[in-house]
Motif scaffolding. Structure first.
Motif, PDB file in Angstrom:
ATOM      1  N   PHE A  53      43.958  72.743   1.431  1.00 18.08           N
ATOM      2  CA  PHE A  53      43.193  72.650   2.685  1.00 18.08           C
ATOM      3  C   PHE A  53      44.113  72.071   3.764  1.00 18.08           C
ATOM      4  O   PHE A  53      43.947  70.937   4.212  1.00 18.08           O
ATOM      5  N   THR A  54      45.083  72.866   4.168  1.00 13.01           N
ATOM      6  CA  THR A  54      46.154  72.365   5.033  1.00 13.01           C
ATOM      7  C   THR A  54      46.362  73.225   6.282  1.00 13.01           C
ATOM      8  O   THR A  54      47.418  73.147   6.916  1.00 13.01           O
ATOM      9  N   ARG A  55      45.369  74.014   6.637  1.00  8.97           N
ATOM     10  CA  ARG A  55      45.534  74.911   7.779  1.00  8.97           C
ATOM     11  C   ARG A  55      44.708  74.413   8.978  1.00  8.97           C
ATOM     12  O   ARG A  55      43.982  73.436   8.883  1.00  8.97           O
ATOM     13  N   TYR A  56      44.843  75.130  10.092  1.00  7.89           N
ATOM     14  CA  TYR A  56      44.037  74.804  11.262  1.00  7.89           C
ATOM     15  C   TYR A  56      42.554  74.855  10.913  1.00  7.89           C
ATOM     16  O   TYR A  56      42.122  75.651  10.067  1.00  7.89           O
ATOM     17  N   THR A  57      41.789  74.017  11.587  1.00  8.07           N
ATOM     18  CA  THR A  57      40.329  74.082  11.468  1.00  8.07           C
ATOM     19  C   THR A  57      39.739  74.310  12.862  1.00  8.07           C
ATOM     20  O   THR A  57      40.468  74.385  13.859  1.00  8.07           O
ATOM     21  N   GLN A  58      38.426  74.408  12.938  1.00  4.45           N
ATOM     22  CA  GLN A  58      37.767  74.495  14.228  1.00  4.45           C
ATOM     23  C   GLN A  58      38.124  73.257  15.055  1.00  4.45           C
ATOM     24  O   GLN A  58      38.212  72.150  14.525  1.00  4.45           O
ATOM     25  N   VAL A  59      38.338  73.432  16.343  1.00  2.02           N
ATOM     26  CA  VAL A  59      38.793  72.338  17.204  1.00  2.02           C
ATOM     27  C   VAL A  59      37.858  71.127  17.150  1.00  2.02           C
ATOM     28  O   VAL A  59      38.330  69.984  17.004  1.00  2.02           O
ATOM     29  N   PRO A  60      36.544  71.281  17.260  1.00  2.00           N
ATOM     30  CA  PRO A  60      35.671  70.094  17.259  1.00  2.00           C
ATOM     31  C   PRO A  60      35.375  69.541  15.873  1.00  2.00           C
ATOM     32  O   PRO A  60      34.596  68.596  15.741  1.00  2.00           O
ATOM     33  N   GLY A  61      36.002  70.097  14.842  1.00  2.00           N
ATOM     34  CA  GLY A  61      35.783  69.611  13.487  1.00  2.00           C
ATOM     35  C   GLY A  61      35.161  70.666  12.600  1.00  2.00           C
ATOM     36  O   GLY A  61      34.465  71.572  13.079  1.00  2.00           O
ATOM     37  N   VAL A  62      35.399  70.564  11.296  1.00  2.00           N
ATOM     38  CA  VAL A  62      34.785  71.516  10.367  1.00  2.00           C
ATOM     39  C   VAL A  62      33.271  71.317  10.388  1.00  2.00           C
ATOM     40  O   VAL A  62      32.781  70.197  10.594  1.00  2.00           O
ATOM     41  N   PRO A  63      32.499  72.383  10.185  1.00  2.00           N
ATOM     42  CA  PRO A  63      31.041  72.282  10.315  1.00  2.00           C
ATOM     43  C   PRO A  63      30.405  71.198   9.448  1.00  2.00           C
ATOM     44  O   PRO A  63      29.507  70.474   9.900  1.00  2.00           O
ATOM     45  N   GLU A  64      30.868  71.075   8.195  1.00  2.00           N
ATOM     46  CA  GLU A  64      30.242  70.084   7.317  1.00  2.00           C
ATOM     47  C   GLU A  64      30.511  68.652   7.784  1.00  2.00           C
ATOM     48  O   GLU A  64      29.670  67.754   7.600  1.00  2.00           O
ATOM     49  N   LEU A  65      31.664  68.416   8.423  1.00  3.79           N
ATOM     50  CA  LEU A  65      31.941  67.079   8.944  1.00  3.79           C
ATOM     51  C   LEU A  65      31.100  66.802  10.187  1.00  3.79           C
ATOM     52  O   LEU A  65      30.590  65.692  10.359  1.00  3.79           O
ATOM     53  N   ARG A  66      30.938  67.790  11.046  1.00  4.51           N
ATOM     54  CA  ARG A  66      30.071  67.591  12.218  1.00  4.51           C
ATOM     55  C   ARG A  66      28.631  67.346  11.775  1.00  4.51           C
ATOM     56  O   ARG A  66      27.922  66.524  12.382  1.00  4.51           O
ATOM     57  N   ASP A  67      28.202  68.015  10.726  1.00  5.91           N
ATOM     58  CA  ASP A  67      26.868  67.729  10.158  1.00  5.91           C
ATOM     59  C   ASP A  67      26.789  66.285   9.682  1.00  5.91           C
ATOM     60  O   ASP A  67      25.782  65.599   9.886  1.00  5.91           O
ATOM     61  N   ALA A  68      27.865  65.810   9.037  1.00  7.72           N
ATOM     62  CA  ALA A  68      27.884  64.443   8.518  1.00  7.72           C
ATOM     63  C   ALA A  68      27.891  63.421   9.644  1.00  7.72           C
ATOM     64  O   ALA A  68      27.286  62.347   9.524  1.00  7.72           O
ATOM     65  N   VAL A  69      28.569  63.727  10.742  1.00  5.01           N
ATOM     66  CA  VAL A  69      28.554  62.831  11.899  1.00  5.01           C
ATOM     67  C   VAL A  69      27.141  62.719  12.454  1.00  5.01           C
ATOM     68  O   VAL A  69      26.649  61.620  12.725  1.00  5.01           O
ATOM     69  N   ALA A  70      26.470  63.849  12.596  1.00  6.96           N
ATOM     70  CA  ALA A  70      25.073  63.808  13.041  1.00  6.96           C
ATOM     71  C   ALA A  70      24.229  63.018  12.055  1.00  6.96           C
ATOM     72  O   ALA A  70      23.374  62.211  12.445  1.00  6.96           O
ATOM     73  N   GLY A  71      24.503  63.215  10.762  1.00  5.65           N
ATOM     74  CA  GLY A  71      23.764  62.483   9.738  1.00  5.65           C
ATOM     75  C   GLY A  71      23.978  60.989   9.800  1.00  5.65           C
ATOM     76  O   GLY A  71      23.079  60.209   9.455  1.00  5.65           O
ATOM     77  N   TYR A  72      25.161  60.572  10.229  1.00  9.64           N
ATOM     78  CA  TYR A  72      25.445  59.135  10.388  1.00  9.64           C
ATOM     79  C   TYR A  72      24.462  58.514  11.365  1.00  9.64           C
ATOM     80  O   TYR A  72      23.834  57.485  11.075  1.00  9.64           O
ATOM     81  N   PHE A  73      24.319  59.130  12.516  1.00 10.05           N
ATOM     82  CA  PHE A  73      23.397  58.593  13.524  1.00 10.05           C
ATOM     83  C   PHE A  73      21.948  58.732  13.069  1.00 10.05           C
ATOM     84  O   PHE A  73      21.124  57.846  13.314  1.00 10.05           O
ATOM     85  N   ASN A  74      21.643  59.821  12.380  1.00 12.03           N
ATOM     86  CA  ASN A  74      20.268  60.037  11.930  1.00 12.03           C
ATOM     87  C   ASN A  74      19.854  59.020  10.871  1.00 12.03           C
ATOM     88  O   ASN A  74      18.743  58.475  10.904  1.00 12.03           O
ATOM     89  N   SER A  75      20.756  58.738   9.935  1.00 10.74           N
ATOM     90  CA  SER A  75      20.404  57.845   8.834  1.00 10.74           C
ATOM     91  C   SER A  75      20.349  56.387   9.281  1.00 10.74           C
ATOM     92  O   SER A  75      19.487  55.621   8.825  1.00 10.74           O
ATOM     93  N   TYR A  76      21.262  55.993  10.167  1.00  9.26           N
ATOM     94  CA  TYR A  76      21.303  54.595  10.588  1.00  9.26           C
ATOM     95  C   TYR A  76      20.371  54.293  11.756  1.00  9.26           C
ATOM     96  O   TYR A  76      19.821  53.189  11.849  1.00  9.26           O
ATOM     97  N   TYR A  77      20.175  55.273  12.650  1.00  8.69           N
ATOM     98  CA  TYR A  77      19.459  54.960  13.890  1.00  8.69           C
ATOM     99  C   TYR A  77      18.246  55.841  14.159  1.00  8.69           C
ATOM    100  O   TYR A  77      17.659  55.778  15.240  1.00  8.69           O
ATOM    101  N   GLY A  78      17.870  56.658  13.170  1.00  9.31           N
ATOM    102  CA  GLY A  78      16.616  57.384  13.259  1.00  9.31           C
ATOM    103  C   GLY A  78      16.588  58.512  14.270  1.00  9.31           C
ATOM    104  O   GLY A  78      15.510  58.910  14.724  1.00  9.31           O
ATOM    105  N   THR A  79      17.740  59.048  14.630  1.00 12.85           N
ATOM    106  CA  THR A  79      17.765  60.168  15.563  1.00 12.85           C
ATOM    107  C   THR A  79      17.581  61.481  14.810  1.00 12.85           C
ATOM    108  O   THR A  79      17.526  61.515  13.583  1.00 12.85           O
ATOM    109  N   ASN A  80      17.519  62.558  15.572  1.00 14.17           N
ATOM    110  CA  ASN A  80      17.441  63.894  14.982  1.00 14.17           C
ATOM    111  C   ASN A  80      18.584  64.740  15.539  1.00 14.17           C
ATOM    112  O   ASN A  80      18.398  65.865  15.979  1.00 14.17           O
ATOM    113  N   ALA A  81      19.773  64.159  15.522  1.00 13.16           N
ATOM    114  CA  ALA A  81      20.948  64.819  16.084  1.00 13.16           C
ATOM    115  C   ALA A  81      21.352  66.024  15.255  1.00 13.16           C
ATOM    116  O   ALA A  81      21.165  66.061  14.036  1.00 13.16           O
ATOM    117  N   LYS A  82      21.923  67.019  15.932  1.00  8.59           N
ATOM    118  CA  LYS A  82      22.435  68.221  15.278  1.00  8.59           C
ATOM    119  C   LYS A  82      23.956  68.279  15.441  1.00  8.59           C
ATOM    120  O   LYS A  82      24.530  67.646  16.317  1.00  8.59           O
TER     121      LYS A  82
END
Length: 391
Positions: free
Chosen positions: A60-89
């Motif tokens: 897993f050593t190649r370019y990825t999507q500029v704003p981050g791989v989809p599963e990581l962006r999902d996890a970032v949204a999940g960080y805010f959702n789990s700790y602060y009760g948001t419904n971020a996407k």
């Protein structure tokens, strides 16, 4: 060599400058304890490192999507959702090369030349420079130690002009460790929204908060006012991942697209290996957070016990991060006239590196980091006290 006027006017990071001076003295054989750099002394948790190794082994050593791989962006949204009760996407998130790049991309995306940005002082050293690099104008709003290093909406109102475009909030704070209560933070954010001012909430220390204080975020406020708020965070501090350089932001999808456009023309994606490590950090066990908080809280208490015994020194008790920021101005005189001279004296005579408060917009103070072993913190601050008071 001709260097642009803009870059020539930017000051280098004071914290890195102090660290460089300390390393220079060490190279000469001096024993130096550095309380200057904000870096946890804990190792990155093993499961995060294993995820990085697995990414390498799987190619897993190649370019990825500029704003981050989809599963990581999902996890970032999940960080805010789990700790602060948001419904971020995921579409409202972007992964950046450290929290620093998230902030810089934000300023480039929202500021036009001459736009003013309100920055509570003391402030993190890079805020004014970042605003200036984005052609904005930093406007500091002072909050002294006697006021617990906190500002109010009334303070902001006095600083507001027709050119005011944005407000930076940092809680818990670097350099003070002070955290605003939920009511205080919401009052500042609501004032900004009422005046059509964009809020940049830097929450890089949000999980390093010590009881009885509790973590507070503007993420729920962002959900109600997505066109007026962006939340910046990252893994450096809370997850002991400073060298991995993974930050992230929560913002309106249109602003995320603008930030991604900037990133595509500067750094492109965050290191693919670091992204897999970040995914493990955000989706894996977080038991180390409690252990780190307990350790830092104990170090804070030891540091405060020593500093509170120094005559004439005022130091509000921090609720988070890993810094104390004592007001030492009552000691200024013939030996040292300001925070820079004081830090020079401490480095040369005590063998302790600290950062002058002038770098943070408050020359009355000095910043000490307690992100070191308990005995190291105690030894260093005891040396400082001996030099200052001749004990």
């Amino acid at each position: 060599m001709r260097i642009s006027r803009k870059i020539s006017q930017v000051k280098p990071s004071a914290t890195l400058a102090v660290s460089a001076k300390a390393m220079e003295l060490r190279a000469k054989g001096r024993e130096i304890i550095s309380l200057s750099v904000g870096e946890p002394d804990f190792d990155t948790p093993a499961h995060i490192c294993e995820a990085a190794k697995a990414a390498l082994d799987s190619g897993f050593t190649r370019y990825t999507q500029v704003p981050g791989v989809p599963e990581l962006r999902d996890a970032v949204a999940g960080y805010f959702n789990s700790y602060y009760g948001t419904n971020a996407k995921a579409e409202s998130t972007i992964v950046t090369n450290g929290g620093k790049q998230a902030l810089y991309n934000l300023f480039l995306a929202i500021l036009d030349p001459g736009d003013e940005v309100l920055i509570p002082a003391p402030y993190w050293v890079s805020y004014p420079a970042m605003v200036e690099l984005a052609d904005g104008v930093p406007v500091t709003v002072a909050a002294r130690a006697s006021r617990g290093f906190k500002i109010t909406p009334e303070d902001l109102e006095r600083a507001r002009t027709p050119r005011t475009r944005a407000l930076i909030l940092n809680s818990p704070s670097n350099p003070t460790g002070v955290q605003y209560s939920e009511a205080e933070l919401l009052a500042l954010a609501q004032w900004a929204v009422d005046n059509d001012i964009f809020v940049v909430s830097d929450e890089i220390y949000d999980r390093l908060v010590y009881a009885p204080a509790e973590p507070v975020s503007l993420a729920p406020f962002w959900e109600r006012h997505p066109e007026h708020v962006a939340v910046v965070n990252g893994l450096s501090k809370s997850f002991a991942m400073t060298g991995w350089r993974v930050g992230f932001a929560l913002a309106h999808p249109d602003l995320v697209k603008a930030m991604s456009k900037i990133q595509s023309q500067s750094t492109s994606n965050v290191c693919s290996i670091a992204q897999r490590a970040a995914l493990a950090a955000l989706t894996g066990p977080r038991d180390m957070l409690a252990r780190m908080c307990d350790a830092f809280a104990g170090r804070r208490d030891k540091a405060m016990e020593i500093v509170s015994s120094w005559p004439g020194v005022v130091c509000p008790r921090p609720d988070g991060a890993f810094y104390i920021f004592p007001d030492v101005s009552a000691l200024y005189g013939e030996r040292f006239a300001d925070s820079t001279a004081l830090c020079t004296l401490l480095l040369e005579q005590a063998g302790v590196a600290a950062v002058p408060g002038a770098a943070f917009g408050d020359d009355n103070c000095v910043r000490f980091s307690y992100a070191l072993a308990d005995e190291t913190v105690v030894t260093a601050l005891t040396r400082v006290g001996d030099v200052l008071f001749g004990k």
